[in-house]
Design a protein around this motif. Structure first.
Motif, mmCIF file in Angstrom:
data_model
loop_
_atom_site.group_PDB
_atom_site.id
_atom_site.type_symbol
_atom_site.label_atom_id
_atom_site.label_comp_id
_atom_site.label_asym_id
_atom_site.label_seq_id
_atom_site.Cartn_x
_atom_site.Cartn_y
_atom_site.Cartn_z
ATOM 1 N N ALA A 218 0.830 -1.208 0.000
ATOM 2 C CA ALA A 218 0.000 0.000 0.000
ATOM 3 C C ALA A 218 0.865 1.259 0.000
ATOM 4 C CB ALA A 218 -0.946 -0.003 1.193
ATOM 5 N N THR A 219 1.993 1.204 0.700
ATOM 6 C CA THR A 219 2.924 2.331 0.729
ATOM 7 C C THR A 219 3.579 2.513 -0.634
ATOM 8 O OG1 THR A 219 3.314 1.946 3.078
ATOM 9 C CG2 THR A 219 4.949 3.271 1.931
ATOM 10 N N ASP A 220 3.940 1.410 -1.278
ATOM 11 C CA ASP A 220 4.509 1.480 -2.628
ATOM 12 C C ASP A 220 3.513 2.087 -3.610
ATOM 13 O OD1 ASP A 220 6.859 0.339 -1.701
ATOM 14 O OD2 ASP A 220 6.440 -1.650 -2.545
ATOM 15 N N LYS A 221 2.255 1.737 -3.440
ATOM 16 C CA LYS A 221 1.212 2.306 -4.292
ATOM 17 C C LYS A 221 1.169 3.819 -4.116
ATOM 18 C CE LYS A 221 -3.776 2.228 -5.105
ATOM 19 N NZ LYS A 221 -5.057 1.623 -4.723
ATOM 20 N N TYR A 222 1.267 4.282 -2.877
ATOM 21 C CA TYR A 222 1.248 5.718 -2.605
ATOM 22 C C TYR A 222 2.458 6.401 -3.241
ATOM 23 C CZ TYR A 222 0.332 9.976 0.103
ATOM 24 O OH TYR A 222 0.054 11.262 0.492
ATOM 25 N N LEU A 223 3.626 5.810 -3.094
ATOM 26 C CA LEU A 223 4.830 6.347 -3.731
ATOM 27 C C LEU A 223 4.654 6.410 -5.244
ATOM 28 C CD1 LEU A 223 7.783 7.306 -3.831
ATOM 29 C CD2 LEU A 223 8.451 4.879 -3.687
ATOM 30 N N ASN A 224 4.077 5.376 -5.821
ATOM 31 C CA ASN A 224 3.852 5.352 -7.277
ATOM 32 C C ASN A 224 2.892 6.442 -7.722
ATOM 33 O OD1 ASN A 224 5.622 3.199 -7.586
ATOM 34 N ND2 ASN A 224 4.008 1.668 -7.460
ATOM 35 N N LEU A 225 1.884 6.747 -6.902
ATOM 36 C CA LEU A 225 0.962 7.828 -7.243
ATOM 37 C C LEU A 225 1.684 9.174 -7.231
ATOM 38 C CD1 LEU A 225 -2.173 6.667 -5.213
ATOM 39 C CD2 LEU A 225 -1.939 6.678 -7.711
ATOM 40 N N TRP A 226 2.526 9.400 -6.237
ATOM 41 C CA TRP A 226 3.319 10.629 -6.192
ATOM 42 C C TRP A 226 4.269 10.694 -7.386
ATOM 43 C CZ3 TRP A 226 3.520 15.023 -3.261
ATOM 44 C CH2 TRP A 226 2.661 15.077 -2.161
ATOM 45 N N THR A 227 4.888 9.571 -7.708
ATOM 46 C CA THR A 227 5.799 9.523 -8.853
ATOM 47 C C THR A 227 5.043 9.878 -10.126
ATOM 48 O OG1 THR A 227 7.138 7.849 -7.731
ATOM 49 C CG2 THR A 227 7.385 8.024 -10.125
ATOM 50 N N GLN A 228 3.822 9.397 -10.248
ATOM 51 C CA GLN A 228 2.988 9.705 -11.411
ATOM 52 C C GLN A 228 2.754 11.215 -11.541
ATOM 53 O OE1 GLN A 228 -0.768 7.583 -11.480
ATOM 54 N NE2 GLN A 228 -1.675 9.053 -12.894
ATOM 55 N N VAL A 229 2.452 11.871 -10.418
ATOM 56 C CA VAL A 229 2.241 13.321 -10.441
ATOM 57 C C VAL A 229 3.483 14.019 -10.986
ATOM 58 C CG1 VAL A 229 1.904 15.385 -8.997
ATOM 59 C CG2 VAL A 229 0.568 13.316 -8.542
ATOM 60 N N ILE A 230 4.653 13.636 -10.503
ATOM 61 C CA ILE A 230 5.912 14.266 -10.930
ATOM 62 C C ILE A 230 6.183 13.965 -12.402
ATOM 63 C CG2 ILE A 230 8.407 14.417 -10.532
ATOM 64 C CD1 ILE A 230 6.665 15.381 -8.134
ATOM 65 N N GLU A 231 6.070 12.695 -12.781
ATOM 66 C CA GLU A 231 6.376 12.310 -14.164
ATOM 67 C C GLU A 231 5.428 12.960 -15.163
ATOM 68 O OE1 GLU A 231 6.557 8.019 -13.945
ATOM 69 O OE2 GLU A 231 8.649 8.089 -13.278
ATOM 70 N N GLU A 232 4.154 13.103 -14.800
ATOM 71 C CA GLU A 232 3.221 13.795 -15.683
ATOM 72 C C GLU A 232 3.606 15.267 -15.831
ATOM 73 O OE1 GLU A 232 -0.703 12.987 -14.137
ATOM 74 O OE2 GLU A 232 -0.673 10.928 -14.904
ATOM 75 N N GLY A 233 4.083 15.868 -14.754
ATOM 76 C CA GLY A 233 4.539 17.260 -14.811
ATOM 77 C C GLY A 233 5.773 17.426 -15.671
ATOM 78 N N VAL A 234 6.680 16.465 -15.607
ATOM 79 C CA VAL A 234 7.872 16.488 -16.462
ATOM 80 C C VAL A 234 7.448 16.324 -17.914
ATOM 81 C CG1 VAL A 234 9.999 15.260 -17.056
ATOM 82 C CG2 VAL A 234 9.452 15.695 -14.650
ATOM 83 N N ALA A 235 6.571 15.352 -18.179
ATOM 84 C CA ALA A 235 6.124 15.076 -19.552
ATOM 85 C C ALA A 235 5.397 16.270 -20.170
ATOM 86 C CB ALA A 235 5.231 13.841 -19.574
ATOM 87 N N SER A 236 4.645 17.007 -19.360
ATOM 88 C CA SER A 236 3.892 18.159 -19.882
ATOM 89 C C SER A 236 4.751 19.416 -19.976
ATOM 90 C CB SER A 236 2.678 18.434 -18.991
ATOM 91 O OG SER A 236 3.091 18.961 -17.735
#
Length: 189
Positions: free
Chosen positions: A120-138
């Motif tokens: 569950a903690t890894d899932k949370y980290l992955n969600l945060w990573t998604q926010v950052i990676e989407e910001g980099v991609a955009s």
């Protein structure tokens, strides 16, 4: 009635785990807190470790639910990161005892229960990573490692449970704003 008693036990355990620590809290301490005999407590819980696992899972699931909801909204990555910081600080400061149990005491779990919390903690980290990676991609964020940035952010905001005090110099909103300013603007002039 049994659900209410379980909630009473859960809240007592959170309070005791936060104050005394998981290892220093006995099953007898929990039973005494809720006015039960030690043997009667086992009618509601299977073990102290399972109770800790259930509490930690409840807490990390709340963090995940908040962030998943935020990710479904239509907004910029910068806004998402700002609101994610706000949501995290709010979750920690609104229930400091539960945050302490999750962030400090969940490490006391054995291998199998710990695996549940780690997933569950890894899932949370992955969600945060998604926010950052989407910001980099955009193009909203400069090219950074999404995972490393997420780890840095979470390392900072998770520590709030250690130093934040209600009624101190800053509200949770102010703390979140300071973190947002730091992570979105950096310290460069």
């Amino acid at each position: 009635m049994a659900a209410n008693k379980y909630e009473e036990i859960a809240q007592a355990a959170v309070k005791l785990f936060e104050r005394k620590g998981y290892h220093a809290t006995s099953v007898q301490d929990i039973a005494d807190e809720v006015g039960l005999q030690k043997g009667s407590l086992y009618h509601y819980i299977s073990s102290k470790e399972d109770l800790l696992m259930q509490l930690a899972h409840r807490a990390i699931s709340e963090f995940n639910m908040r962030l998943e909801k935020l990710l479904q909204s239509d907004m910029s990555s910068k806004e998402r990161l700002h609101l994610a910081l706000q949501s995290h600080v709010e979750a920690v400061t609104s229930n400091m005892e539960m945050a302490t149990v999750l962030l400090r005491e969940a490490f006391s779990l054995g291998a199998d229960p710990s695996k549940v919390i780690q997933e569950a903690t890894d899932k949370y980290l992955n969600l945060w990573t998604q926010v950052i990676e989407e910001g980099v991609a955009s193009g909203e964020f400069r090219p950074v490692s999404g995972r490393m940035t997420a780890l840095a952010i979470l390392g900072s905001v998770n520590w709030v449970y250690r130093w934040y005090r209600e009624g101190g110099g800053m509200t949770p909103e102010m703390v979140a704003e300071k973190f947002a300013e730091l992570f979105l603007e950096g310290v460069e002039l």
